[in-house]
Design an enzyme around this catalytic site. Structure first.
Site: not given
Length: 312
Positions: A1, A84, A123, A153, A186-188, A210
């Protein structure tokens, strides 16, 4: 990040249970130009290990050369960011922009693999938008050229960070009999309950945290404790939060220099003290004072003022 996962932040996450961490993502072109900010992002420390350095770019030669530069600082792996979604990255044909051209993604990844002795991971996202979800093809082709692990993600680029992530696509990749490399989701993930639910429901090999760790590094130990016991750790007190901020600020000044360390820690205060009532006056002081002794005095004030306060 970017502007978040620097060494001070990573040190806090490691202290609170993170198993593995990654650097801020680094522009391959910036590394080649010897840009100071890009070079600083190569700083890793033994207490962080295992740690990966993440790069991005849209040019094969630049990615190959940057991977050679990264290899000299000996991280545990090199990670390529094809996820990204921000415009300034996508417009350069990098990050999630590469999802429009899987052949290019494969060439870029192969250029990195061929230029380093280190394991290379990737990623990425599900696809560019809902009508072009291509993660199944992407996963198979990346594995075929030697990618060591894939983090997904569970959103498209078009979603940015909005809406709900859809982990069913991650589960489909994980259950593909052709796929043998580890698959990370990845995600939430923002709670121990959700982490356990997603682990059990989707069968992934690991979970990436993240945004939920920003201002809340305790989430790693909370998840691991819940996995083991089914019980919740006590929430961090205001004193715990002050200690984290004190460490973050101190380590930032040690690494970046006093002035830059103070300025670049300011955006973090809101997240560390989220949910604490009547905090505006203290926040105003934290984001305007310029001297360490004044900032540490304010942190002492906060500890005293909120002694016994329960953060919900």
């Amino acid at each position: 990040m970017e502007d978040v996962s620097d060494p001070p932040f990573r040190r806090l996450c490691k202290m609170h249970g993170a198993d593995m961490m990654y650097s801020e993502f680094i522009s391959s072109e910036g590394l080649i130009r010897d840009a100071i900010k890009s070079r600083m992002k190569l700083d890793i420390f033994d207490y962080e290990r295992p740690v990966g350095i993440q790069i991005f770019g849209g040019d094969e030669e630049a990615m190959a050369l940057s991977s050679k530069i990264v290899s000299t600082v000996n991280p545990d792996l090199i990670d390529i960011n094809f996820g990204c979604p921000v415009k300034k990255v996508v417009c350069k044909g990098a990050g999630a922009g590469v999802l429009k051209d899987v052949d290019l993604m494969i060439r870029l990844t192969k250029a990195v693999i061929d230029s380093t002795h280190l394991p290379v991971t990737v990623k990425t996202r599900l696809g560019w938008d809902d009508s072009s979800i291509n993660i199944d093809e992407v996963a198979e082709r990346l594995q075929d050229i030697g990618v060591a692990a894939l983090s997904i993600h569970a959103r498209t680029r078009a979603q940015m960070y909005k809406g709900h992530s859809d982990w069913s696509h991650i589960a489909r990749v994980k259950n593909n009999p052709r796929i043998t490399m580890p698959i990370f989701g990845n995600g939430d993930i923002d709670s121990p309950e959700k982490a356990l639910q997603y682990k059990n429901e989707y069968g992934i090999d690991g979970i990436m945290i993240g945004r939920a760790a920003i201002g809340y590094p305790w989430i790693f130990n909370e998840i691991k404790h819940y996995f083991k016991t089914g019980e919740h750790l006590a929430k961090p007190t205001v004193a715990d939060r002050v200690e984290a901020v004190r460490n973050h600020l101190t380590w930032a000044m040690d690494w970046k220099g006093e002035r830059l360390g103070i300025v670049e820690t300011r955006p973090h205060y809101t997240n560390y003290f989220k949910g604490i009532h009547s905090f505006k006056t203290y926040k105003q002081k934290l984001v305007t004072l310029d001297h360490p002794e004044e900032l540490f005095a304010v942190l002492d004030e906060i500890t005293q003022a909120y002694a016994g306060y329960e953060v919900v």
